[in-house]
Motif scaffolding. Structure first.
Motif, PDB file in Angstrom:
ATOM      1  N   MET A   1      74.019  12.263 -19.043  1.00  0.00           N
ATOM      2  CA  MET A   1      72.755  12.782 -18.686  1.00  0.00           C
ATOM      3  C   MET A   1      71.762  12.346 -19.256  1.00  0.00           C
ATOM      4  SD  MET A   1      71.454  16.752 -18.780  1.00  0.00           S
ATOM      5  CE  MET A   1      70.638  16.794 -20.328  1.00  0.00           C
ATOM      6  N   ARG A   2      70.694  11.294 -18.599  1.00  0.00           N
ATOM      7  CA  ARG A   2      69.877  10.721 -19.009  1.00  0.00           C
ATOM      8  C   ARG A   2      68.534  11.428 -19.204  1.00  0.00           C
ATOM      9  NH1 ARG A   2      66.332   8.859 -15.599  1.00  0.00           N
ATOM     10  NH2 ARG A   2      67.380   8.435 -13.515  1.00  0.00           N
ATOM     11  N   ALA A   3      67.435  10.856 -19.599  1.00  0.00           N
ATOM     12  CA  ALA A   3      66.113  11.283 -19.671  1.00  0.00           C
ATOM     13  C   ALA A   3      65.484  11.178 -18.285  1.00  0.00           C
ATOM     14  CB  ALA A   3      65.136  10.869 -20.750  1.00  0.00           C
ATOM     15  N   ILE A   4      64.677  11.724 -17.691  1.00  0.00           N
ATOM     16  CA  ILE A   4      64.082  11.466 -16.349  1.00  0.00           C
ATOM     17  C   ILE A   4      62.698  11.743 -16.724  1.00  0.00           C
ATOM     18  CG2 ILE A   4      63.604  12.257 -14.008  1.00  0.00           C
ATOM     19  CD1 ILE A   4      66.585  13.540 -14.335  1.00  0.00           C
ATOM     20  N   THR A   5      61.831  10.747 -16.157  1.00  0.00           N
ATOM     21  CA  THR A   5      60.218  10.846 -16.452  1.00  0.00           C
ATOM     22  C   THR A   5      59.657  10.934 -15.032  1.00  0.00           C
ATOM     23  OG1 THR A   5      60.399   9.346 -18.305  1.00  0.00           O
ATOM     24  CG2 THR A   5      58.311   9.374 -17.515  1.00  0.00           C
ATOM     25  N   THR A   6      58.856  11.864 -14.793  1.00  0.00           N
ATOM     26  CA  THR A   6      58.075  12.258 -13.498  1.00  0.00           C
ATOM     27  C   THR A   6      56.285  11.792 -14.081  1.00  0.00           C
ATOM     28  OG1 THR A   6      57.527  14.294 -14.051  1.00  0.00           O
ATOM     29  CG2 THR A   6      59.741  13.704 -12.943  1.00  0.00           C
ATOM     30  N   GLN A   7      55.638  12.304 -13.071  1.00  0.00           N
ATOM     31  CA  GLN A   7      54.347  11.975 -13.317  1.00  0.00           C
ATOM     32  C   GLN A   7      53.539  12.674 -14.379  1.00  0.00           C
ATOM     33  OE1 GLN A   7      51.776  13.025  -9.821  1.00  0.00           O
ATOM     34  NE2 GLN A   7      50.011  12.540 -11.112  1.00  0.00           N
ATOM     35  N   ARG A   8      54.186  13.860 -14.796  1.00  0.00           N
ATOM     36  CA  ARG A   8      53.377  14.858 -15.878  1.00  0.00           C
ATOM     37  C   ARG A   8      54.436  15.249 -16.814  1.00  0.00           C
ATOM     38  NH1 ARG A   8      51.151  19.554 -12.455  1.00  0.00           N
ATOM     39  NH2 ARG A   8      53.138  19.368 -11.141  1.00  0.00           N
ATOM     40  N   LEU A   9      55.920  14.844 -16.411  1.00  0.00           N
ATOM     41  CA  LEU A   9      56.798  15.669 -17.205  1.00  0.00           C
ATOM     42  C   LEU A   9      57.714  14.495 -17.969  1.00  0.00           C
ATOM     43  CD1 LEU A   9      57.833  18.510 -14.641  1.00  0.00           C
ATOM     44  CD2 LEU A   9      56.401  18.794 -16.502  1.00  0.00           C
ATOM     45  N   VAL A  10      58.386  14.954 -19.052  1.00  0.00           N
ATOM     46  CA  VAL A  10      59.851  14.243 -19.416  1.00  0.00           C
ATOM     47  C   VAL A  10      60.794  15.229 -19.281  1.00  0.00           C
ATOM     48  CG1 VAL A  10      60.750  13.248 -21.262  1.00  0.00           C
ATOM     49  CG2 VAL A  10      58.286  12.417 -20.681  1.00  0.00           C
ATOM     50  N   LEU A  11      61.973  14.879 -18.649  1.00  0.00           N
ATOM     51  CA  LEU A  11      63.063  15.994 -18.629  1.00  0.00           C
ATOM     52  C   LEU A  11      64.116  15.145 -19.341  1.00  0.00           C
ATOM     53  CD1 LEU A  11      63.349  16.520 -14.711  1.00  0.00           C
ATOM     54  CD2 LEU A  11      61.838  17.767 -16.567  1.00  0.00           C
ATOM     55  N   ARG A  12      64.322  15.695 -20.706  1.00  0.00           N
ATOM     56  CA  ARG A  12      65.494  15.130 -21.601  1.00  0.00           C
ATOM     57  C   ARG A  12      66.442  16.318 -22.109  1.00  0.00           C
ATOM     58  NH1 ARG A  12      64.121  17.969 -25.875  1.00  0.00           N
ATOM     59  NH2 ARG A  12      61.859  18.302 -26.462  1.00  0.00           N
ATOM     60  N   PRO A  13      67.470  15.660 -22.486  1.00  0.00           N
ATOM     61  CA  PRO A  13      68.626  16.624 -23.263  1.00  0.00           C
ATOM     62  C   PRO A  13      67.503  17.626 -24.177  1.00  0.00           C
ATOM     63  CG  PRO A  13      69.352  14.339 -23.035  1.00  0.00           C
ATOM     64  CD  PRO A  13      67.885  14.251 -22.689  1.00  0.00           C
ATOM     65  N   PRO A  14      68.056  18.751 -24.229  1.00  0.00           N
ATOM     66  CA  PRO A  14      67.405  19.731 -25.296  1.00  0.00           C
ATOM     67  C   PRO A  14      68.066  19.311 -26.547  1.00  0.00           C
ATOM     68  CG  PRO A  14      69.145  20.739 -23.916  1.00  0.00           C
ATOM     69  CD  PRO A  14      69.162  19.600 -23.311  1.00  0.00           C
ATOM     70  N   LYS A  15      67.125  19.947 -27.448  1.00  0.00           N
ATOM     71  CA  LYS A  15      67.463  19.458 -28.993  1.00  0.00           C
ATOM     72  C   LYS A  15      66.787  20.703 -29.745  1.00  0.00           C
ATOM     73  CE  LYS A  15      63.425  16.339 -29.240  1.00  0.00           C
ATOM     74  NZ  LYS A  15      62.761  15.059 -29.594  1.00  0.00           N
ATOM     75  N   GLY A  16      67.481  20.832 -31.177  1.00  0.00           N
ATOM     76  CA  GLY A  16      67.098  21.769 -32.056  1.00  0.00           C
ATOM     77  C   GLY A  16      65.807  22.122 -31.985  1.00  0.00           C
ATOM     78  N   SER A  17      64.744  20.970 -32.168  1.00  0.00           N
ATOM     79  CA  SER A  17      63.370  21.234 -32.426  1.00  0.00           C
ATOM     80  C   SER A  17      62.713  21.917 -31.244  1.00  0.00           C
ATOM     81  CB  SER A  17      62.722  19.784 -32.723  1.00  0.00           C
ATOM     82  OG  SER A  17      62.957  19.052 -31.393  1.00  0.00           O
ATOM     83  N   ASP A  18      63.310  22.134 -30.131  1.00  0.00           N
ATOM     84  CA  ASP A  18      62.918  22.845 -28.863  1.00  0.00           C
ATOM     85  C   ASP A  18      62.970  24.438 -29.304  1.00  0.00           C
ATOM     86  OD1 ASP A  18      62.310  20.552 -27.594  1.00  0.00           O
ATOM     87  OD2 ASP A  18      64.504  20.826 -26.260  1.00  0.00           O
ATOM     88  N   LEU A  19      63.528  25.073 -30.197  1.00  0.00           N
ATOM     89  CA  LEU A  19      64.085  26.305 -30.412  1.00  0.00           C
ATOM     90  C   LEU A  19      62.396  27.152 -30.393  1.00  0.00           C
ATOM     91  CD1 LEU A  19      65.527  28.619 -31.053  1.00  0.00           C
ATOM     92  CD2 LEU A  19      65.459  28.209 -33.308  1.00  0.00           C
ATOM     93  N   ASN A  20      61.614  26.845 -30.835  1.00  0.00           N
ATOM     94  CA  ASN A  20      60.279  27.590 -31.000  1.00  0.00           C
ATOM     95  C   ASN A  20      59.480  27.686 -29.552  1.00  0.00           C
ATOM     96  OD1 ASN A  20      60.463  28.712 -33.548  1.00  0.00           O
ATOM     97  ND2 ASN A  20      59.330  27.034 -34.369  1.00  0.00           N
TER      98      ASN A  20
END
Length: 183
Positions: A1-20
């Protein structure tokens, strides 16, 4: 699974720093129950689920390109209703502060494209509770075909039983829609 970039977004694998950021929307009583999961009680609960996303590798974090904030998740997971390796089910959740801006549709379209072009999936399915009009709108904008309603198909965390609307799109239908868009 790779990161995907769109016009307004970055879709990337989740990481621990996403917790909050994850907990911020996962605790909201307007988010989870619309998809059948209970609002998270604390960050420990969110961490357990986030760790599963990281381990399983089939869910992207939806990140606002401008702020770098993780504002939701989108994924392609096994559809337990269809015992077929060529079928994946689309799922998504979004921070309520970002509803009504086309973000869920933008993320879903990007993941659908990825699923058909890079993972070579044959069909993508998606379901929503019949009362969830927002999700119905996202699904329609992504070109899914309505298959029907599965009555009494889902028992929620609180024991409520809901009907689910069922949709699908095949790789061939998706390619045809893309071709027609550019004609």
């Amino acid at each position: 699974m790779r990161a995907i970039t769109t016009q307004r977004l970055v879709l990337r694998p989740p990481k621990g720093s996403d917790l909050n950021d994850f907990y911020e929307y996962a605790k909201n009583p307007n988010v989870g129950p619309a998809a059948g999961w209970k609002p998270h009680a604390d960050t420990r609960e969110s961490l357990e689920i986030l760790t599963g996303f990281i381990r399983d590798g089939n869910v992207w974090s939806i990140v606002d390109k401008l702020t770098g904030k993780m504002i939701g998740t989108v994924g392609l997971i096994n559809d337990e209703r269809r015992k077929n390796d060529g079928v994946k089910m689309l799922g998504y959740a979004l921070n309520e502060h970002y509803w009504g801006q086309g973000i869920a549709t933008e993320a879903a379209r990007a993941v659908i494209e990825y699923g058909f072009s890079e993972e070579r999936i044959n069909m993508i399915t998606v379901y929503h509770f019949t009362f969830n009009k927002r999700s119905k709108s996202v699904i329609a904008k992504c070109g899914f075909k309505f298959e029907g309603v599965l009555r009494g198909a889902f028992t929620s965390y609180d024991g409520s039983i809901y009907d689910e609307a069922c949709y699908s799109i095949t790789r061939e239908e998706f390619i045809k829609q893309k071709e027609n868009k550019f004609e």
